[in-house]
Scaffold this motif. Structure first.
Motif, PDB file in Angstrom:
ATOM      1  N   GLU A 198      41.177  43.196  32.258  1.00 13.74           N
ATOM      2  CA  GLU A 198      41.776  44.119  33.233  1.00 13.74           C
ATOM      3  C   GLU A 198      40.998  45.418  33.304  1.00 13.74           C
ATOM      4  O   GLU A 198      40.860  46.020  34.382  1.00 13.74           O
ATOM      5  CB  GLU A 198      43.232  44.399  32.855  1.00 13.74           C
ATOM      6  N   LEU A 199      40.435  45.857  32.164  1.00  9.28           N
ATOM      7  CA  LEU A 199      39.613  47.071  32.183  1.00  9.28           C
ATOM      8  C   LEU A 199      38.349  46.862  32.998  1.00  9.28           C
ATOM      9  O   LEU A 199      37.909  47.767  33.722  1.00  9.28           O
ATOM     10  CB  LEU A 199      39.261  47.487  30.752  1.00  9.28           C
ATOM     11  N   GLY A 200      37.726  45.643  32.878  1.00 10.11           N
ATOM     12  CA  GLY A 200      36.537  45.347  33.687  1.00 10.11           C
ATOM     13  C   GLY A 200      36.856  45.369  35.167  1.00 10.11           C
ATOM     14  O   GLY A 200      36.111  45.940  35.978  1.00 10.11           O
ATOM     15  N   LEU A 201      37.952  44.744  35.553  1.00 14.37           N
ATOM     16  CA  LEU A 201      38.368  44.759  36.954  1.00 14.37           C
ATOM     17  C   LEU A 201      38.661  46.176  37.427  1.00 14.37           C
ATOM     18  O   LEU A 201      38.335  46.556  38.556  1.00 14.37           O
ATOM     19  CB  LEU A 201      39.600  43.866  37.137  1.00 14.37           C
ATOM     20  N   LEU A 202      39.279  46.950  36.515  1.00 16.65           N
ATOM     21  CA  LEU A 202      39.576  48.331  36.870  1.00 16.65           C
ATOM     22  C   LEU A 202      38.295  49.125  37.093  1.00 16.65           C
ATOM     23  O   LEU A 202      38.198  49.937  38.033  1.00 16.65           O
ATOM     24  CB  LEU A 202      40.424  48.979  35.760  1.00 16.65           C
ATOM     25  N   TYR A 203      37.265  48.869  36.249  1.00 18.71           N
ATOM     26  CA  TYR A 203      35.988  49.566  36.413  1.00 18.71           C
ATOM     27  C   TYR A 203      35.340  49.191  37.757  1.00 18.71           C
ATOM     28  O   TYR A 203      34.801  50.041  38.476  1.00 18.71           O
ATOM     29  CB  TYR A 203      35.063  49.209  35.254  1.00 18.71           C
ATOM     30  N   THR A 204      35.401  47.883  38.111  1.00 19.83           N
ATOM     31  CA  THR A 204      34.849  47.446  39.406  1.00 19.83           C
ATOM     32  C   THR A 204      35.580  48.118  40.566  1.00 19.83           C
ATOM     33  O   THR A 204      34.962  48.571  41.535  1.00 19.83           O
ATOM     34  CB  THR A 204      34.957  45.924  39.529  1.00 19.83           C
ATOM     35  N   ASP A 205      36.901  48.177  40.454  1.00 18.73           N
ATOM     36  CA  ASP A 205      37.685  48.833  41.510  1.00 18.73           C
ATOM     37  C   ASP A 205      37.335  50.299  41.631  1.00 18.73           C
ATOM     38  O   ASP A 205      37.256  50.844  42.743  1.00 18.73           O
ATOM     39  CB  ASP A 205      39.174  48.666  41.223  1.00 18.73           C
ATOM     40  N   VAL A 206      37.070  50.946  40.491  1.00 16.51           N
ATOM     41  CA  VAL A 206      36.714  52.367  40.533  1.00 16.51           C
ATOM     42  C   VAL A 206      35.365  52.560  41.200  1.00 16.51           C
ATOM     43  O   VAL A 206      35.165  53.492  42.004  1.00 16.51           O
ATOM     44  CB  VAL A 206      36.730  52.963  39.104  1.00 16.51           C
ATOM     45  N   GLU A 207      34.385  51.678  40.868  1.00 20.87           N
ATOM     46  CA  GLU A 207      33.071  51.784  41.524  1.00 20.87           C
ATOM     47  C   GLU A 207      33.189  51.571  43.036  1.00 20.87           C
ATOM     48  O   GLU A 207      32.591  52.295  43.836  1.00 20.87           O
ATOM     49  CB  GLU A 207      32.112  50.754  40.929  1.00 20.87           C
ATOM     50  N   ARG A 208      33.962  50.547  43.436  1.00 20.13           N
ATOM     51  CA  ARG A 208      34.151  50.284  44.864  1.00 20.13           C
ATOM     52  C   ARG A 208      34.821  51.485  45.540  1.00 20.13           C
ATOM     53  O   ARG A 208      34.464  51.870  46.656  1.00 20.13           O
ATOM     54  CB  ARG A 208      35.000  49.028  45.046  1.00 20.13           C
TER      55      ARG A 208
END
Length: 383
Positions: free
Chosen positions: A314-324
């Protein structure tokens, strides 16, 4: 020639002559007395005149005194009237103040009586509560006097403490183990230490005998009874609820009375040490709550470790969402910059158009007309 015989008088004539002589003497004496009286009356008359003047002065003084007394009486009457008026005012004021004070006292008394009535109602309610509580205490004594109901009381108290300290899915009540024994509560702790059993025990009879002992013999007998009872409970829990591979390497004995717990630790420390040796830890309601809070922290940590992979994903997905989100914010910022530039250009064009319109509004077209009737065009500088 007159003879002596001619002068011979009778007795009657002599008596008359004597009387006349006496009268003459009296007259002479009277005249003399009158003269003396006249001489004496002159100073008396003067004195009488002075006395009359004094009497007249006394009369004048009496009149003045009467006038003064009249004035005094009038002044006194006026003063008395003023005094009566003042006294009436003072009495009226005192009466008003007394009335107000009595009314205030009556209000305060009524308020106090109202509060007293409310307090009496509260006392009546408290008395009813005390009566009900006395009945409840008697019922509790009846409950605790029976061994089975006493065990149920300890189980209910244990259930209440466990339900307040732990999540519902982390424990099981009246859980049956593989050996067929039913535990009051089984806490699902991760390995190690593994699931741990809490069993409720209440050696009330031995404790009451210890408290009510009056002689040394009774005290020794009650202490022996308490030791026997607690040792039996420790042995039963150790044999029934500590199963290798199924439960933790230890169990908890729950005492639903702080007094019994304090008595064991104060005067029977060997029983506590024996429980440690048998891997049975004795807890009271207070210490049980503290132990359960520690278990709750262990359960939380274990669940966090179990969910570590999910948390990392979930942290990885959260990081991707933050970059997007950052990329989209940059695009939006460019759009805002372009829109701001377009708005600035529009404002410049609008200002130019406004200035041209004002100049056109101020032009005199007659003066701008040439001799041949043609309108003179605007110069380049005027555009």
């Amino acid at each position: 020639m007159i003879t002596i015989a001619d002068y011979t008088l009778s007795g009657a004539e002599v008596a008359g002559l004597g009387i006349a002589a006496v009268v003459i003497v009296l007259l002479v004496l009277s005249v003399r007395a009158a003269g003396r009286s006249a001489r004496m009356a002159e100073p008396l008359a003067h004195q009488m005149g002075a006395l009359g003047q004094r009497v007249q002065a006394l009369g004048d003084g009496q009149q003045q005194l009467a006038g003064g007394l009249t004035q005094v009486v009038e002044s006194q009457a006026a003063a008395q009237a003023n005094l009566l008026q003042h006294m009436e005012k003072r009495l009226a004021l005192v009466n008003q103040q007394m009335t107000e004070n009595l009314q205030g006292s009556a209000r305060r008394t009524a308020h106090s009586l109202g509060e007293l009535q409310e307090r009496l109602k509260t006392i009546d309610k408290a008395q009813d509560n005390i009566t009900r509580l006395s009945g409840d205490v008697l019922s509790l004594q009846d409950i605790l006097s029976n061994k089975q109901t006493r065990g149920a009381f300890g189980e209910i108290q244990l259930n209440d403490i466990v339900s307040k300290a732990l999540p519902k899915d982390s424990y099981a009540l009246q859980h049956t183990l593989s050996n067929g024994k039913r535990a009051d509560c089984l806490i699902h702790l991760p390995n190690p230490p593994g699931p741990i059993v809490i069993d409720s025990k209440f050696p009330l009879e031995a404790y009451e005998a210890l408290r009510n002992a009056e002689t040394q013999h009774e005290l020794n007998e009650a202490a022996r009874m308490l030791r026997t009872s607690v040792k039996k409970h420790i042995k039963d829990i150790s044999e029934r609820y500590i199963l290798e591979g199924e439960t933790a390497d230890g169990a908890l004995m729950f005492l639903p009375s702080e007094a019994v717990y304090a008595e064991l630790h104060a005067n029977f420390p060997e029983l506590v040490r024996e429980g440690f040796a048998a891997r049975v830890w004795i807890v009271s309601p207070t210490t049980c709550m503290a132990t359960l809070n520690t278990m709750r922290a262990i359960l939380k940590d274990a669940r966090m470790r179990e969910q570590a992979g999910s948390i990392r994903r979930e942290l990885g997905l959260l990081y991707t969402d933050v970059e997007r989100l950052g990329t989209r914010v940059e695009n939006l910022d460019r759009h805002f910059g372009q829109a701001a530039k377009d708005i600035s250009d529009i404002k410049i064009s609008a200002d130019k158009a406004g200035r041209r319109a004002r100049r056109l509004d101020n032009f005199d077209f007659e003066e701008l007309a040439s001799d041949d009737g043609k309108v003179v065009p605007l110069t380049k500088s005027e555009t």
